[in-house]
Design a protein around this motif. Structure first.
Motif, mmCIF file in Angstrom:
data_model
loop_
_atom_site.group_PDB
_atom_site.id
_atom_site.type_symbol
_atom_site.label_atom_id
_atom_site.label_comp_id
_atom_site.label_asym_id
_atom_site.label_seq_id
_atom_site.Cartn_x
_atom_site.Cartn_y
_atom_site.Cartn_z
ATOM 1 N N ARG A 10 0.829 -1.215 0.000
ATOM 2 C CA ARG A 10 0.000 0.000 0.000
ATOM 3 C C ARG A 10 0.857 1.258 0.000
ATOM 4 N N ARG A 53 2.531 1.654 -3.456
ATOM 5 C CA ARG A 53 1.558 2.097 -4.454
ATOM 6 C C ARG A 53 1.234 3.576 -4.291
ATOM 7 N N GLU A 54 1.103 4.036 -3.056
ATOM 8 C CA GLU A 54 0.814 5.450 -2.816
ATOM 9 C C GLU A 54 2.007 6.320 -3.224
ATOM 10 N N ARG A 92 1.930 6.470 -6.957
ATOM 11 C CA ARG A 92 0.812 7.306 -7.411
ATOM 12 C C ARG A 92 1.158 8.787 -7.341
ATOM 13 N N SER A 93 1.929 9.176 -6.328
ATOM 14 C CA SER A 93 2.305 10.585 -6.197
ATOM 15 C C SER A 93 3.357 11.005 -7.226
ATOM 16 N N PHE A 98 6.230 6.327 5.766
ATOM 17 C CA PHE A 98 5.904 6.639 4.374
ATOM 18 C C PHE A 98 6.897 7.605 3.736
ATOM 19 N N ASN A 115 9.126 6.879 0.496
ATOM 20 C CA ASN A 115 8.963 7.732 -0.677
ATOM 21 C C ASN A 115 10.319 8.249 -1.170
#
Length: 119
Positions: free
Chosen positions: A62, A65-66, A69-70, A94, A98
């Motif tokens: 998750r 994927r986030e 997506r960003s 996160f 990232n």
């Protein structure tokens, strides 16, 4: 992340592993094959059972994927990409995930303008 951006079939994963190039840092390994014939990239995420239980593995998927997506607008190429999660990534939040993903994708030449947002 929209389903058209996901790599789902085992044969697609195997093709990327066999024919693709790889780049890595401590947290992630990225395999990719440039030019998949589509006008967008597709990404698959692999998290080993060695990294933890289903809750841990699904959390990692998750978060990745986030993070992807960003970055949708920053991808250069129409490629098939597989991200493999390594053990140190499990303990990250996160923002750390990232940044680490940014680093390895930029190293692979898949995204533009790496921005180091150290906190």
């Amino acid at each position: 992340m929209n389903k058209k951006y996901r790599l789902r079939k085992n044969e697609d994963f195997q093709k990327v592993f066999r024919q693709g190039k790889s780049f890595a840092n401590r947290q992630f390994v990225v395999y990719f094959i440039p030019s998949n014939g589509l006008n967008h990239f597709r990404i698959g995420i692999s998290v080993s059972k060695k990294l933890g239980n289903a809750v841990t593995r699904n959390r990692m998927k998750r978060l990745i994927r986030e993070a992807i997506r960003s970055k949708l607008h920053r991808f250069y190429t129409d490629a098939d990409i597989v991200v493999i999660v390594r053990k140190p990534a499990v303990d990250m939040d996160f923002h750390q995930i990232n940044r680490s993903l940014d680093h390895v994708l930029h190293k692979a030449g898949l995204i533009s303008s790496f921005q180091n947002t150290a906190r």
